[in-house]
Design a protein around this motif. Structure first.
Motif, PDB file in Angstrom:
ATOM      1  N   ALA A 182      24.288  26.352  -9.321  1.00 25.70           N
ATOM      2  CA  ALA A 182      23.083  26.820  -9.555  1.00 25.70           C
ATOM      3  C   ALA A 182      21.971  25.876  -8.862  1.00 25.70           C
ATOM      4  CB  ALA A 182      22.832  26.715 -11.103  1.00 25.70           C
ATOM      5  N   GLY A 183      22.200  24.908  -8.162  1.00 25.45           N
ATOM      6  CA  GLY A 183      21.188  24.159  -7.190  1.00 25.45           C
ATOM      7  C   GLY A 183      20.433  23.074  -8.248  1.00 25.45           C
ATOM      8  N   ASP A 184      21.123  22.737  -9.516  1.00 27.26           N
ATOM      9  CA  ASP A 184      20.352  21.822 -10.490  1.00 27.26           C
ATOM     10  C   ASP A 184      21.367  20.553 -10.257  1.00 27.26           C
ATOM     11  OD1 ASP A 184      19.703  20.184 -12.552  1.00 27.26           O
ATOM     12  OD2 ASP A 184      19.948  22.036 -14.059  1.00 27.26           O
ATOM     13  N   TYR A 185      20.976  19.717  -9.187  1.00 27.07           N
ATOM     14  CA  TYR A 185      21.782  18.716  -9.007  1.00 27.07           C
ATOM     15  C   TYR A 185      21.429  17.440  -9.492  1.00 27.07           C
ATOM     16  CZ  TYR A 185      21.784  21.546  -4.720  1.00 27.07           C
ATOM     17  OH  TYR A 185      21.990  22.456  -3.626  1.00 27.07           O
ATOM     18  N   PRO A 186      20.355  17.283 -10.613  1.00 27.17           N
ATOM     19  CA  PRO A 186      20.304  16.240 -11.523  1.00 27.17           C
ATOM     20  C   PRO A 186      21.602  16.336 -12.677  1.00 27.17           C
ATOM     21  CG  PRO A 186      18.079  16.789 -10.992  1.00 27.17           C
ATOM     22  CD  PRO A 186      19.123  17.761 -10.210  1.00 27.17           C
ATOM     23  N   ALA A 187      21.497  17.732 -12.980  1.00 28.29           N
ATOM     24  CA  ALA A 187      22.674  18.061 -13.806  1.00 28.29           C
ATOM     25  C   ALA A 187      23.960  17.756 -13.234  1.00 28.29           C
ATOM     26  CB  ALA A 187      22.439  19.596 -14.333  1.00 28.29           C
ATOM     27  N   ALA A 188      24.325  18.146 -12.141  1.00 31.56           N
ATOM     28  CA  ALA A 188      25.474  17.928 -11.415  1.00 31.56           C
ATOM     29  C   ALA A 188      25.787  16.185 -11.327  1.00 31.56           C
ATOM     30  CB  ALA A 188      25.320  18.486  -9.886  1.00 31.56           C
ATOM     31  N   GLU A 189      24.719  15.703 -11.042  1.00 36.74           N
ATOM     32  CA  GLU A 189      25.044  14.124 -10.904  1.00 36.74           C
ATOM     33  C   GLU A 189      25.409  13.664 -12.441  1.00 36.74           C
ATOM     34  OE1 GLU A 189      22.439   9.956 -10.430  1.00 36.74           O
ATOM     35  OE2 GLU A 189      21.541  11.914  -9.699  1.00 36.74           O
ATOM     36  N   GLY A 190      24.718  14.118 -13.442  1.00 31.39           N
ATOM     37  CA  GLY A 190      25.134  13.595 -14.710  1.00 31.39           C
ATOM     38  C   GLY A 190      26.391  13.969 -15.161  1.00 31.39           C
ATOM     39  N   ALA A 191      27.124  15.166 -14.783  1.00 31.75           N
ATOM     40  CA  ALA A 191      28.374  15.619 -15.087  1.00 31.75           C
ATOM     41  C   ALA A 191      29.110  14.737 -14.495  1.00 31.75           C
ATOM     42  CB  ALA A 191      28.337  17.091 -15.083  1.00 31.75           C
ATOM     43  N   ALA A 192      29.016  14.403 -13.261  1.00 33.31           N
ATOM     44  CA  ALA A 192      29.881  13.647 -12.293  1.00 33.31           C
ATOM     45  C   ALA A 192      29.980  12.265 -12.663  1.00 33.31           C
ATOM     46  CB  ALA A 192      29.457  13.711 -10.701  1.00 33.31           C
ATOM     47  N   LEU A 193      28.778  11.823 -13.033  1.00 30.95           N
ATOM     48  CA  LEU A 193      28.773  10.455 -13.282  1.00 30.95           C
ATOM     49  C   LEU A 193      29.705  10.175 -14.887  1.00 30.95           C
ATOM     50  CD1 LEU A 193      27.992   7.317 -13.549  1.00 30.95           C
ATOM     51  CD2 LEU A 193      25.636   8.198 -14.710  1.00 30.95           C
ATOM     52  N   ARG A 194      29.478  11.323 -15.801  1.00 25.52           N
ATOM     53  CA  ARG A 194      30.313  11.152 -17.014  1.00 25.52           C
ATOM     54  C   ARG A 194      32.029  11.236 -16.620  1.00 25.52           C
ATOM     55  NH1 ARG A 194      25.835  14.378 -18.572  1.00 25.52           N
ATOM     56  NH2 ARG A 194      27.137  16.517 -18.100  1.00 25.52           N
ATOM     57  N   LYS A 195      32.219  11.824 -15.713  1.00 26.24           N
ATOM     58  CA  LYS A 195      33.729  12.084 -15.247  1.00 26.24           C
ATOM     59  C   LYS A 195      34.057  10.721 -14.907  1.00 26.24           C
ATOM     60  CE  LYS A 195      33.703  15.241 -12.173  1.00 26.24           C
ATOM     61  NZ  LYS A 195      34.041  15.892 -11.033  1.00 26.24           N
ATOM     62  N   ALA A 196      33.332   9.999 -13.954  1.00 34.55           N
ATOM     63  CA  ALA A 196      33.456   8.703 -13.456  1.00 34.55           C
ATOM     64  C   ALA A 196      33.704   7.722 -14.706  1.00 34.55           C
ATOM     65  CB  ALA A 196      32.550   8.325 -12.490  1.00 34.55           C
ATOM     66  N   LEU A 197      32.945   7.830 -15.595  1.00 37.98           N
ATOM     67  CA  LEU A 197      32.955   6.612 -16.772  1.00 37.98           C
ATOM     68  C   LEU A 197      34.212   7.242 -17.831  1.00 37.98           C
ATOM     69  CD1 LEU A 197      29.222   6.837 -17.920  1.00 37.98           C
ATOM     70  CD2 LEU A 197      30.427   5.030 -16.393  1.00 37.98           C
TER      71      LEU A 197
END
Length: 271
Positions: free
Chosen positions: A201-216
């Motif tokens: 969807a081109g929503d890169y802030p949301a993508a960053e948040g989801a990726a960070l949650r995976k990492a944590l």
């Protein structure tokens, strides 16, 4: 709850042993991390109600029937066919309110209630669709929380696997198609799906948040940090992307050659 407080909860969950992973609270923290300062009480109320009603049914019905009748029949949890492009269908607070959502979110309620009632309910990382594996006296069965918890027959599992692109040799292996994943992996899969949808969807802030949650949630895996780096790079936050790649370097694994290539690409853009 603030985003920072949610990150603290996710960090603590990431350090927990797999058999002690706090699925429901971690799922709530994921939702708050995405959109802070919301009231998660509806999630806890729904989860408690699911446990209460399932406990009454579990003694007189088969496990798969009790789960479906409780979570879908009584509590109305079902898949959201109309709003699959809406990221809220992956948000457990929103799902608790509308009783509609993605299979992996609905599965949180099924797994939480099942475990509280002594049932063995686990996620199944089925290609293209999250299913649940339920142990019964006759052996394990698969149910689909997106379709009112209905039973998925072995023949249908094979058909779905073939449509997803698996080879016939693999699609006929029920032991592979129904291989269970733990609670941590179930929640990571949800965040991975949200990451993919946000990227598309081109929503890169949301993508960053989801990726960070995976990492944590799974600090033993370097791959979420590569996704964080990708999302930051697409936002033009190149220094942040390099920082994420440095985090990936701290995780053990045989991926250093690939990591160096990605890091060099980002560094050249930064310079």
């Amino acid at each position: 709850m603030t985003r920072e407080e949610a990150e603290d909860i996710l960090t603590e969950a990431g350090q927990a042993q797999d058999d002690a992973f706090p699925l429901l609270e971690a799922a709530i923290a994921c939702a708050i991390h995405d959109r802070p300062f919301r009231d998660p009480s509806a999630v806890r109320t729904l989860a408690a109600r699911a446990v209460e009603r399932l406990r009454e049914r579990a003694g007189v019905e088969s496990p798969e029937e009790a789960l479906a009748e409780t979570l879908s029949g009584e509590l109305g949890l079902d898949g959201d066919l109309m709003d699959e492009g809406d990221l809220e269908v992956g948000d457990i607070i929103a799902v608790a309110d509308r009783r509609r959502g993605l299979s992996a979110v609905l599965g949180v309620f099924y797994i939480h209630a099942g475990l509280a009632c002594g049932l063995n309910v686990q996620g199944v990382d089925f290609p293209g669709h999250f299913l649940l594996r339920v142990d019964t006296r006759e052996g394990p069965v698969a149910i689909d929380p997106f379709s009112q918890g209905r039973l998925v027959l072995p023949s249908e599992l094979t058909r779905r696997a073939l449509r997803a692109g698996l080879t016939p040799a693999v699609a006929d292996r029920l032991d592979l198609l129904m291989a269970p994943i733990n609670r941590r992996q179930s929640l990571v899969r949800l965040q991975d799906l949200l990451f993919i949808r946000a990227i598309r969807a081109g929503d890169y802030p949301a993508a960053e948040g989801a990726a960070l949650r995976k990492a944590l949630l799974d600090p033993s895996d370097h791959r979420p940090w590569l996704d964080v780096a990708q999302a930051r790079e697409r936002q033009g936050a190149l220094a942040g992307a390099l920082s994420a790649l440095d985090q990936a370097k701290t995780v053990e694994g045989d991926f250093q050659a690939r990591l160096r290539q990605v890091r060099e690409r980002v560094r050249l853009r930064l310079n």
